[in-house]
Write a protein that holds these residues in place. Structure first.
Motif, PDB file in Angstrom:
ATOM      1  N   GLY A 134       0.785  -1.217   0.000  1.00  0.00           N
ATOM      2  CA  GLY A 134       0.000   0.000   0.000  1.00  0.00           C
ATOM      3  C   GLY A 134       0.823   1.276   0.000  1.00  0.00           C
ATOM      4  N   LEU A 135       2.146   1.139   0.191  1.00  0.00           N
ATOM      5  CA  LEU A 135       3.011   2.326   0.247  1.00  0.00           C
ATOM      6  C   LEU A 135       4.031   2.336  -0.881  1.00  0.00           C
ATOM      7  N   PHE A 136       4.789   1.254  -1.017  1.00  0.00           N
ATOM      8  CA  PHE A 136       5.766   1.117  -2.102  1.00  0.00           C
ATOM      9  C   PHE A 136       6.042  -0.362  -2.321  1.00  0.00           C
ATOM     10  N   GLU A 137       6.632  -0.682  -3.480  1.00  0.00           N
ATOM     11  CA  GLU A 137       6.779  -2.086  -3.849  1.00  0.00           C
ATOM     12  C   GLU A 137       8.088  -2.319  -4.590  1.00  0.00           C
ATOM     13  N   ASP A 138       8.831  -3.332  -4.162  1.00  0.00           N
ATOM     14  CA  ASP A 138      10.008  -3.836  -4.862  1.00  0.00           C
ATOM     15  C   ASP A 138      11.012  -2.720  -5.185  1.00  0.00           C
ATOM     16  N   VAL A 139      11.357  -1.929  -4.182  1.00  0.00           N
ATOM     17  CA  VAL A 139      12.286  -0.820  -4.379  1.00  0.00           C
ATOM     18  C   VAL A 139      13.709  -1.289  -4.089  1.00  0.00           C
ATOM     19  N   SER A 140      14.600  -1.017  -5.038  1.00  0.00           N
ATOM     20  CA  SER A 140      16.014  -1.322  -4.860  1.00  0.00           C
ATOM     21  C   SER A 140      16.839  -0.080  -5.180  1.00  0.00           C
ATOM     22  N   LEU A 141      17.785   0.237  -4.319  1.00  0.00           N
ATOM     23  CA  LEU A 141      18.696   1.369  -4.552  1.00  0.00           C
ATOM     24  C   LEU A 141      19.903   1.217  -3.643  1.00  0.00           C
ATOM     25  N   ASP A 142      20.962   1.956  -3.945  1.00  0.00           N
ATOM     26  CA  ASP A 142      22.135   1.961  -3.071  1.00  0.00           C
ATOM     27  C   ASP A 142      22.725   3.364  -3.035  1.00  0.00           C
ATOM     28  N   VAL A 143      23.478   3.636  -1.975  1.00  0.00           N
ATOM     29  CA  VAL A 143      24.148   4.923  -1.805  1.00  0.00           C
ATOM     30  C   VAL A 143      25.557   4.652  -1.304  1.00  0.00           C
ATOM     31  N   ARG A 144      26.555   5.211  -1.986  1.00  0.00           N
ATOM     32  CA  ARG A 144      27.952   5.002  -1.621  1.00  0.00           C
ATOM     33  C   ARG A 144      28.459   6.129  -0.717  1.00  0.00           C
ATOM     34  N   PRO A 145      29.561   5.920  -0.036  1.00  0.00           N
ATOM     35  CA  PRO A 145      30.141   6.992   0.787  1.00  0.00           C
ATOM     36  C   PRO A 145      30.453   8.223  -0.059  1.00  0.00           C
ATOM     37  N   GLY A 146      30.076   9.393   0.436  1.00  0.00           N
ATOM     38  CA  GLY A 146      30.350  10.626  -0.277  1.00  0.00           C
ATOM     39  C   GLY A 146      29.405  10.918  -1.428  1.00  0.00           C
ATOM     40  N   GLU A 147      28.382  10.082  -1.597  1.00  0.00           N
ATOM     41  CA  GLU A 147      27.454  10.245  -2.715  1.00  0.00           C
ATOM     42  C   GLU A 147      26.131  10.805  -2.223  1.00  0.00           C
ATOM     43  N   ILE A 148      25.548  11.700  -3.016  1.00  0.00           N
ATOM     44  CA  ILE A 148      24.203  12.216  -2.763  1.00  0.00           C
ATOM     45  C   ILE A 148      23.277  11.613  -3.808  1.00  0.00           C
ATOM     46  N   VAL A 149      22.376  10.765  -3.349  1.00  0.00           N
ATOM     47  CA  VAL A 149      21.388  10.147  -4.246  1.00  0.00           C
ATOM     48  C   VAL A 149      20.049  10.830  -4.001  1.00  0.00           C
ATOM     49  N   GLY A 150      19.505  11.437  -5.040  1.00  0.00           N
ATOM     50  CA  GLY A 150      18.217  12.096  -4.941  1.00  0.00           C
ATOM     51  C   GLY A 150      17.084  11.109  -5.124  1.00  0.00           C
ATOM     52  N   MET A 304      25.715  22.727   3.690  1.00  0.00           N
ATOM     53  CA  MET A 304      25.857  21.721   4.738  1.00  0.00           C
ATOM     54  C   MET A 304      25.805  20.312   4.155  1.00  0.00           C
ATOM     55  N   ILE A 305      24.837  20.061   3.276  1.00  0.00           N
ATOM     56  CA  ILE A 305      24.663  18.735   2.681  1.00  0.00           C
ATOM     57  C   ILE A 305      25.893  18.352   1.866  1.00  0.00           C
ATOM     58  N   VAL A 306      26.368  19.287   1.059  1.00  0.00           N
ATOM     59  CA  VAL A 306      27.543  19.001   0.223  1.00  0.00           C
ATOM     60  C   VAL A 306      28.781  18.805   1.087  1.00  0.00           C
ATOM     61  N   ARG A 307      28.908  19.572   2.168  1.00  0.00           N
ATOM     62  CA  ARG A 307      30.056  19.426   3.070  1.00  0.00           C
ATOM     63  C   ARG A 307      30.048  18.043   3.736  1.00  0.00           C
ATOM     64  N   LEU A 308      28.858  17.577   4.116  1.00  0.00           N
ATOM     65  CA  LEU A 308      28.754  16.250   4.722  1.00  0.00           C
ATOM     66  C   LEU A 308      29.151  15.165   3.719  1.00  0.00           C
ATOM     67  N   ALA A 309      28.712  15.323   2.470  1.00  0.00           N
ATOM     68  CA  ALA A 309      29.092  14.356   1.438  1.00  0.00           C
ATOM     69  C   ALA A 309      30.594  14.376   1.205  1.00  0.00           C
ATOM     70  N   ALA A 310      31.184  15.561   1.195  1.00  0.00           N
ATOM     71  CA  ALA A 310      32.627  15.677   0.975  1.00  0.00           C
ATOM     72  C   ALA A 310      33.417  15.016   2.091  1.00  0.00           C
ATOM     73  N   SER A 311      32.813  14.943   3.293  1.00  0.00           N
ATOM     74  CA  SER A 311      33.494  14.303   4.426  1.00  0.00           C
ATOM     75  C   SER A 311      33.327  12.786   4.414  1.00  0.00           C
ATOM     76  N   GLY A 312      32.567  12.268   3.440  1.00  0.00           N
ATOM     77  CA  GLY A 312      32.423  10.817   3.306  1.00  0.00           C
ATOM     78  C   GLY A 312      31.075  10.260   3.699  1.00  0.00           C
ATOM     79  N   GLU A 313      30.136  11.122   4.140  1.00  0.00           N
ATOM     80  CA  GLU A 313      28.805  10.629   4.482  1.00  0.00           C
ATOM     81  C   GLU A 313      28.025  10.290   3.215  1.00  0.00           C
ATOM     82  N   ALA A 314      27.217   9.257   3.307  1.00  0.00           N
ATOM     83  CA  ALA A 314      26.269   8.939   2.249  1.00  0.00           C
ATOM     84  C   ALA A 314      24.986   9.720   2.526  1.00  0.00           C
ATOM     85  N   ILE A 315      24.416  10.317   1.491  1.00  0.00           N
ATOM     86  CA  ILE A 315      23.232  11.157   1.647  1.00  0.00           C
ATOM     87  C   ILE A 315      22.119  10.636   0.746  1.00  0.00           C
ATOM     88  N   LEU A 316      20.951  10.380   1.342  1.00  0.00           N
ATOM     89  CA  LEU A 316      19.747  10.090   0.574  1.00  0.00           C
ATOM     90  C   LEU A 316      18.865  11.320   0.677  1.00  0.00           C
TER      91      LEU A 316
END
Length: 362
Positions: A134-150, A304-316
């Motif tokens: 009823g909310l979402f179905e068969d969702v697959s995705l990944d996020v790497r360190p330092g990456e911003i996935v929209g 802030m978001i870009v700085r966090l990604a540059a430090s190695g955080e993965a961002i969704l």
């Protein structure tokens, strides 16, 4: 006889307008009237405001949504840091000139450059076949360190629900959430926080902050165990850590013990980022991170978001604003009716491709 609090937000806005009309007001001030409305509700409200003006009412319309200002206003006044920048006819303004006036920066520089993503590092987050009926179905995705996935899509596509399922606050029926190579099978936000996740939720007032409590408590709450000493709270250490986090995230405040609802919307939003920063997470889920904040605060949050990604955080990153998705994402996953409609990157990542996928129906 219905309680106003039981009405949808859009209907509450109409009650406020009716209250003004019942007094035969000649001047009506609208202060951020669409900040919590869906797009179709905002359109209805704008039509009503134009009708009021046509009926002879004077209207002052305050908003950080520049497209609304350009649609509804006859003359536009730009303020920056409490100072008058200019007043001009609507015909003399564009979105680009308004951004430059409000921020003091060129329109093209509203998004900072994205850091490079190391190609050889394994994903921090790996979602496989995740389903919540009823909310979402068969969702697959990944996020790497330092990456911003929209994560893009229309309202109701299941983006926020997916975010909360990853964070462990919505139960799922199938699929897996992998984090740092480990499966997170059991739900619960506490487990996700301990594993190294943090979230900036869609609604700071309803999901993120305890408005009647002090700023310091709102910021340290998920990490109180770090400040325990012999079963007592080390308040000096708590204040020091919170203050340091505020410096990193540029929160403006008068006192750590002031109620959080005394802050502006932009600073309330930064409180959520400051709270996440205390945990030094490996993954930050940012759901509508600039909702209800002005253009200047938006740029601060983008930095802030870009700085966090540059430090190695993965961002969704989840956003209803296509410009944010395009300006801040290395890759974009588009949901439509709860299903992944497209995963776009590089030359394939265009505004037209995102919108086409969003309207595709999955």
């Amino acid at each position: 006889r219905a309680r106003v609090g039981s009405l949808p937000v859009a209907e509450q806005q109409k009650v406020e307008i009716l209250r003004a009309l019942s007094r035969d007001a000649r001047l009506i001030v609208f202060d951020e009237p669409t900040a919590r409305l869906a797009t179709h509700q905002a359109k209805q409200l704008l039509s009503l405001i134009r009708a009021l003006a046509a009926a002879g009412k004077a209207v002052i319309y305050v908003s950080h949504f520049l497209d609304e200002i350009l649609e509804v206003a006859d003359t536009i006044t730009v303020l920056r840091n409490g100072r008058l920048i200019r007043t001009s006819d609507k015909a003399d303004e564009t979105r680009e000139t308004l951004v430059a006036g409000v921020t003091g920066q060129d329109y093209q520089s509203q998004f900072p450059p994205l850091p490079a993503v190391p190609a050889d590092r394994p994903p921090v987050l790996k979602v496989t076949g995740l389903t919540a009926r009823g909310l979402f179905e068969d969702v697959s995705l990944d996020v790497r360190p330092g990456e911003i996935v929209g994560l893009a899509g229309l309202v109701g596509a299941g983006r926020s629900e997916l975010a909360h399922a990853i964070y462990g606050t919505i139960a799922t029926d199938a699929g897996t959430v992998g984090f740092d190579g480990q499966r997170l099978d059991r739900p619960g936000a506490r487990r996700r926080i301990d594993a190294g996740m943090a979230i900036v939720p869609e609604s700071r007032r309803d999901q993120g902050l305890i408005l009647a409590r002090p700023i310091v408590e709102n910021t340290s709450l998920p990490y109180l165990r770090r400040f325990l000493r012999w079963l007592l709270l080390d308040k000096r250490k708590e204040r020091a850590v919170v203050t340091e986090s505020f410096t990193e995230t540029a929160v403006k405040y008068s006192s750590l013990h002031a109620r959080v609802d005394t802050l502006s919307g932009g600073n309330q939003q930064k409180i959520l980022f400051a709270r996440a920063a205390i945990g030094k997470p490996r993954l930050l889920i940012a759901d509508e991170p600039t909702r209800g904040v002005d253009v200047g605060a938006k740029r601060s949050i983008y930095d802030m978001i870009v700085r966090l990604a540059a430090s190695g955080e993965a961002i969704l990153l989840i956003s209803s604003e296509i410009e944010e998705i395009m300006g801040l994402s290395h890759r974009v996953v588009v949901l439509s009716r709860g299903k992944v409609a497209a995963q776009l990157s590089g030359a394939a990542l265009t505004e037209a491709a995102v919108m086409q996928a969003a309207f595709s129906g999955g």
